[in-house]
Enzyme design. Structure first.
Site, PDB file in Angstrom:
ATOM      1  N   GLU A  63       0.808  -1.229   0.000  1.00 51.42           N
ATOM      2  CA  GLU A  63       0.000   0.000   0.000  1.00 51.42           C
ATOM      3  C   GLU A  63       0.839   1.276   0.000  1.00 51.42           C
ATOM      4  O   GLU A  63       0.639   2.161   0.827  1.00 51.42           O
ATOM      5  CB  GLU A  63      -0.955  -0.021   1.207  1.00 51.42           C
ATOM      6  CG  GLU A  63      -1.847  -1.257   1.208  1.00 51.42           C
ATOM      7  CD  GLU A  63      -2.845  -1.313   2.370  1.00 51.42           C
ATOM      8  OE1 GLU A  63      -2.704  -0.524   3.310  1.00 51.42           O
ATOM      9  OE2 GLU A  63      -3.750  -2.168   2.312  1.00 51.42           O
ATOM     10  N   GLU A 106      -5.779 -10.701  -1.761  1.00 49.60           N
ATOM     11  CA  GLU A 106      -6.590 -10.576  -0.537  1.00 49.60           C
ATOM     12  C   GLU A 106      -8.070 -10.540  -0.894  1.00 49.60           C
ATOM     13  O   GLU A 106      -8.829  -9.697  -0.411  1.00 49.60           O
ATOM     14  CB  GLU A 106      -6.216  -9.291   0.220  1.00 49.60           C
ATOM     15  CG  GLU A 106      -4.744  -9.196   0.561  1.00 49.60           C
ATOM     16  CD  GLU A 106      -4.395  -7.962   1.377  1.00 49.60           C
ATOM     17  OE1 GLU A 106      -5.313  -7.261   1.875  1.00 49.60           O
ATOM     18  OE2 GLU A 106      -3.190  -7.686   1.516  1.00 49.60           O
ATOM     19  N   ASP A 142     -11.823 -10.575  -1.258  1.00 53.23           N
ATOM     20  CA  ASP A 142     -13.152 -10.771  -0.700  1.00 53.23           C
ATOM     21  C   ASP A 142     -14.105  -9.959  -1.561  1.00 53.23           C
ATOM     22  O   ASP A 142     -13.730  -8.912  -2.096  1.00 53.23           O
ATOM     23  CB  ASP A 142     -13.292 -10.434   0.801  1.00 53.23           C
ATOM     24  CG  ASP A 142     -12.470  -9.257   1.277  1.00 53.23           C
ATOM     25  OD1 ASP A 142     -12.385  -8.246   0.546  1.00 53.23           O
ATOM     26  OD2 ASP A 142     -11.931  -9.314   2.392  1.00 53.23           O
ATOM     27  N   ASN A 158       2.304  -4.839  -3.334  1.00 50.43           N
ATOM     28  CA  ASN A 158       0.902  -5.223  -3.150  1.00 50.43           C
ATOM     29  C   ASN A 158       0.072  -3.994  -2.776  1.00 50.43           C
ATOM     30  O   ASN A 158       0.481  -3.208  -1.924  1.00 50.43           O
ATOM     31  CB  ASN A 158       0.877  -6.240  -1.991  1.00 50.43           C
ATOM     32  CG  ASN A 158      -0.478  -6.839  -1.701  1.00 50.43           C
ATOM     33  OD1 ASN A 158      -1.142  -7.348  -2.601  1.00 50.43           O
ATOM     34  ND2 ASN A 158      -0.901  -6.801  -0.437  1.00 50.43           N
ATOM     35  N   HIS A 196     -10.064  -6.328  -2.709  1.00 51.61           N
ATOM     36  CA  HIS A 196     -11.162  -6.171  -1.753  1.00 51.61           C
ATOM     37  C   HIS A 196     -12.305  -5.539  -2.551  1.00 51.61           C
ATOM     38  O   HIS A 196     -12.331  -4.333  -2.769  1.00 51.61           O
ATOM     39  CB  HIS A 196     -10.738  -5.277  -0.581  1.00 51.61           C
ATOM     40  CG  HIS A 196      -9.688  -5.926   0.269  1.00 51.61           C
ATOM     41  ND1 HIS A 196      -9.937  -7.056   1.014  1.00 51.61           N
ATOM     42  CD2 HIS A 196      -8.384  -5.624   0.479  1.00 51.61           C
ATOM     43  CE1 HIS A 196      -8.843  -7.419   1.651  1.00 51.61           C
ATOM     44  NE2 HIS A 196      -7.878  -6.567   1.338  1.00 51.61           N
TER      45      HIS A 196
END
Ligand code: XIL
Length: 400
Positions: free
Chosen positions: A150, A257, A259, A193, A229
């Site tokens: 990030e 990651e 979801d 990432n 996400h």
């Protein structure tokens, strides 16, 4: 009383014994055919009972949700703790599953380091010690490391986020993080990432430009992690186009990651489809395994298994999609992701290595690669050393 004859009864019992998702194969079996890593975030403590059995059966890769972050692995300065990561690694080892490393350098969950307020040199030293130690401990055990997490600042003209690392070290801190990582573990693929750059948008364009700059400067980067996400609906075309443009500059993509809030089967197959149609998309990991333990809270309807451990329809749909992946792309992915056999790296040091100020660097500072002596750029990096071989490409600039 009505009696079910023996073979029929055995057949009926299968879904209860194995879990319905296993009836038509597992995610891991299908992923192996497609040349994909399929994984999930976890802690070692969670890997028991139904959770552990499902993790073991369905996945071929794990990532620690929190246990390999800075604050967990170096809880106080110079004191290291690897139990959480070791636990997940050992669980996977027993079953041939791989480990993804998350992460070395981030603005969050970095504990004491965020409060040091040190000089550039001190913060580079902290960074190096951390990466050397944690990367060294997991050397050869982690197949992908998130070196940077990030780091772009989406609120500020797409430059680098003004993290404590950036403020102390400057805009070249990512370069050093990558070099330290390559030296600490030359076997791992090194990633940057981030979130919000999953499809084609201004953030992913900023990420692409950063990656291009690193490649041009021979900074050792292997891949980009798209956190994914997401919320329903998922735009397959945009994500696929984004994966493709990173492939065009030679980078791997891991969906790290995942979801999908209120994700439908279609959303899940959209995301998997975007990955499968690109040879450079090599890993697909969900951030948790079931809705009962997502960082987004219960009721997120965002993972592949329900709160009561039922596989959602998406599980079978993903298995089918992977089983039917285009063989030409699968062959290309397998070739692209093939891991080189890395010989034991023992380099004779031909010349003493000096830092920018002319001081002699101790041998431990350059354990694997000779840095050489030559023209030094504005950031103190040595541009004169040629890369040694394809598997050590990108080591021609030695950061201070
Ligand atoms: C999250 C974990 O899931 C939580 O348990 C923790 O409290 C905070 O961090 N981006 C990342 C992950 O890179 O490390 C974050 O994980 C989620 C967002």
């Amino acid at each position: 009383m009505f009696r079910i004859h023996q073979p029929l009864r055995a057949l009926l019992a299968v879904p209860f014994l194995l879990g319905a998702a296993r009836a038509q194969g597992t995610l891991a079996e299908a992923a192996a055919k497609a040349g994909l890593n399929i994984g999930m975030a976890t802690s070692s403590r969670q890997l028991t009972g139904t959770y552990g059995n499902t993790a073991k059966a369905q996945y071929n890769m794990f990532v620690c949700e929190n246990d390999m972050k800075f604050q967990s692995t170096e809880p106080s300065r110079g004191r290291f703790s690897y139990g959480g990561g070791d636990g997940v690694y050992n669980f996977g080892q027993a079953n041939g599953q791989r480990l993804r490393g998350h992460n070395f350098i981030w603005h969050a969950q970095s504990g004491w380091a965020a409060n040091v307020n040190g000089s550039r040199d001190e913060m580079l030293g902290i960074m190096k010690t951390h990466i050397d130690s944690v990367g060294g401990h997991f050397k050869g055990k982690v197949v992908e490391w998130d070196v940077l997490n990030e780091i772009t600042d989406d609120g500020n003209g797409n430059g680098l986020r003004k993290s404590f690392w950036q403020k102390a070290i400057g805009d070249d801190y990512p370069d050093s993080a990558f070099f330290y990582s390559r030296r600490a573990d030359p076997y791992a693929k090194l990633y940057y990432n981030d979130y919000g750059g999953d499809g084609v948008n201004s953030k992913s364009t900023a990420m692409l430009n950063l990656a291009k700059k690193w490649i041009q400067n021979k900074v050792p980067i292997d891949g980009i992690g798209l956190q994914c996400h997401l919320s329903s609906p998922v735009n397959k075309q945009s994500i696929s186009d984004n994966i493709k443009r990173f492939g065009e500059i030679g980078l791997r993509i891991s969906l790290t990651e995942i979801d999908i809030k209120n994700g439908t089967t279609q959303d899940w197959t959209n995301l998997m489809g975007a990955c499968l149609e690109n040879f450079n998309c090599t890993s697909f990991l969900t951030w948790g395994i079931y809705d009962g333990a997502s960082w987004l809270g219960q009721g997120c309807n965002c993972l592949l298994f329900t709160e009561s451990w039922q596989p959602k329809a998406a599980v079978q749909a993903l298995i089918d999609l992977m089983n039917n992946a285009d063989p030409a792309v699968v062959a290309k992915r397998k070739e692209f992701a093939k891991e080189p056999i890395i010989p034991t790296l023992v380099y004779p040091r031909r010349a003493p290595v000096r830092d920018r100020a002319g001081g002699l660097l101790p041998a431990a500072a350059v354990p694997l690669f000779p840095a050489g002596i030559g023209a030094v750029d504005a950031l103190g990096r040595n541009r004169s050393v040629a890369p040694h071989s394809p598997w050590a490409a990108g080591l021609s600039i030695a950061p201070r």
